[in-house]
Design an enzyme around this catalytic site. Sequence first.
Site, PDB file in Angstrom:
ATOM      1  CB  THR A  70      -1.063  -0.122   1.443  1.00 54.55           C
ATOM      2  OG1 THR A  70      -1.881  -1.194   1.025  1.00 54.55           O
ATOM      3  CG2 THR A  70      -1.614   0.513   1.266  1.00 54.55           C
ATOM      4  CB  CYS A 347     -10.016  -4.049   0.994  1.00 54.16           C
ATOM      5  SG  CYS A 347      -7.918  -4.289   1.201  1.00 54.16           S
TER       6      CYS A 347
HETATM    7  N1  PLP Z   1      -1.683  -5.280  -4.180  1.00 51.95           N
HETATM    8  C1  PLP Z   1      -2.727  -6.514  -4.368  1.00 51.95           C
HETATM    9  C2  PLP Z   1      -2.563  -7.364  -5.030  1.00 51.95           C
HETATM   10  C3  PLP Z   1      -3.056  -7.108  -3.163  1.00 51.95           C
HETATM   11  O1  PLP Z   1      -4.343  -8.156  -2.566  1.00 51.95           O
HETATM   12  C4  PLP Z   1      -2.776  -6.643  -1.654  1.00 51.95           C
HETATM   13  C5  PLP Z   1      -3.179  -7.275  -0.518  1.00 51.95           C
HETATM   14  O2  PLP Z   1      -4.239  -7.492  -0.561  1.00 51.95           O
HETATM   15  C6  PLP Z   1      -1.897  -5.204  -1.629  1.00 51.95           C
HETATM   16  C7  PLP Z   1      -1.641  -4.410  -2.318  1.00 51.95           C
HETATM   17  C8  PLP Z   1      -1.710  -4.427  -0.253  1.00 51.95           C
HETATM   18  O3  PLP Z   1       0.159  -4.539   0.337  1.00 51.95           O
HETATM   19  P1  PLP Z   1      -0.353  -4.012   1.816  1.00 51.95           P
HETATM   20  O4  PLP Z   1      -0.993  -5.296   2.459  1.00 51.95           O
HETATM   21  O5  PLP Z   1       0.816  -4.409   1.860  1.00 51.95           O
HETATM   22  O6  PLP Z   1      -0.697  -2.541   1.957  1.00 51.95           O
END
Ligand code: PLP
Length: 405
Positions: A70, A347
């Site tokens: 993120t 999410c």
């Molecule tokens: N991008 C994708 C495709 C994801 O599945 C996720 C997490 O669910 C993220 C980004 C975000 O990752 P992080 O939890 O390290 O912020």
Amino acid sequence: MIYFDHNATSPLLPQARQAWVEANKQYIGNPSSPHRLGQRADAALTAAREQLARVIGCDAQDLVWTSGATESSNLALHHFAQTLASDAEVWVSAIEHPCVRAPIRHYFSKRHRLIPVGHAGVVELGWLAAELRRRRAGLVAVMAANNETGVVQPWREALALCREHGVPFFCDAVQWVGKLPARGLGDCDFVSGTAHKFGGPKGVGFLKCPAKGRVAPLLLGGPQEDGRRAGTENVAGILSMMTALEVREHELAAAAAEDGGSTNENGASFHSSSSSVSPAAVRLRLAWREQFERGLLAALPGAGIVGASQPRLWNTVSAFMPVADCQQRWVVKLDKLGFAVSTGSACSSGREVPSQVLSAMGYAPAEAGRVLRFSSGWETPEADWDALLAAVKRVHRGESRRSAP
Ligand code: PLP
């Protein structure tokens, strides 16, 4: 509890836990401190950076440690918000994770376009090729594999199109790294990854971004990461992440070697359902998943598999389930039977909001609301898939009795 939610997060690998404990003992200094303990921690970070650069294929200087994907995508998009011309557009696939979509809406509210996906969940390269011929985008963003459906995206082809037109390319590789060989991802201008999807700790990740041409930092207040990301680096987390990644890459390389070693460079072969090209370890896991899918389709009237016609990550099943009054019931009932599954991306779990990914694929909210996601890990045995199928059938029998007049 049997865990089928690895796309949300994966358990910490024992080797990664050990590396974290060891790093906390060995590297007590702040990597920015000039004394020997600080320098020792800094040297460990340099070695980890070189290790990751070798794995994805880029220059070590191109890597910035972050708190996860993120932050990585926010850093990349903040950079483009600061540096692109005021009329430049960002083109982004319609199935990106919210951590890419939201900053794009924030920084480029009236200056972004969605790259459409087909009904099977694959980004339409024809659209991208045609639009790039018409005008120049400031940035194109296409993820490597989708977190909800597992459908693998043609990021190499999208990258090639961007190269042809001199457009920077950003790839969210979160679901790819650790499941498919990461080599080649370093060719993208910007790449994000996160440890907790492949057996590393939560709260640590990376952004690959060009070292030349400064990246506009999002976090200010320190010279760390060559001025690209202020804040003391999470040394133990980074070393633990790299241990987990090495374990996964080793598994993939060993799998390729078993099959003659011809497939390590070619990610496509790892997700193909064609038994002639998938390395043994991956082929085995694909077979278990396919057996589960066949059992599900046979036992549950109205069930279907999202993106069934496309190459998908070997661990992911996104399935239309028979109608229930609320999809959350499936999750709760399977939980009671000892299985952790998801209704969609982590999410949006817990909220009955239609998935944007499924609506971009053309599914109506009622259809999208029937989807459950089952995602396994490297360590998930065949017996767990069998047990999951039995549990799904049991819940279905109960639900059918409930809805019978
Ligand atoms: N991008 C994708 C495709 C994801 O599945 C996720 C997490 O669910 C993220 C980004 C975000 O990752 P992080 O939890 O390290 O912020």
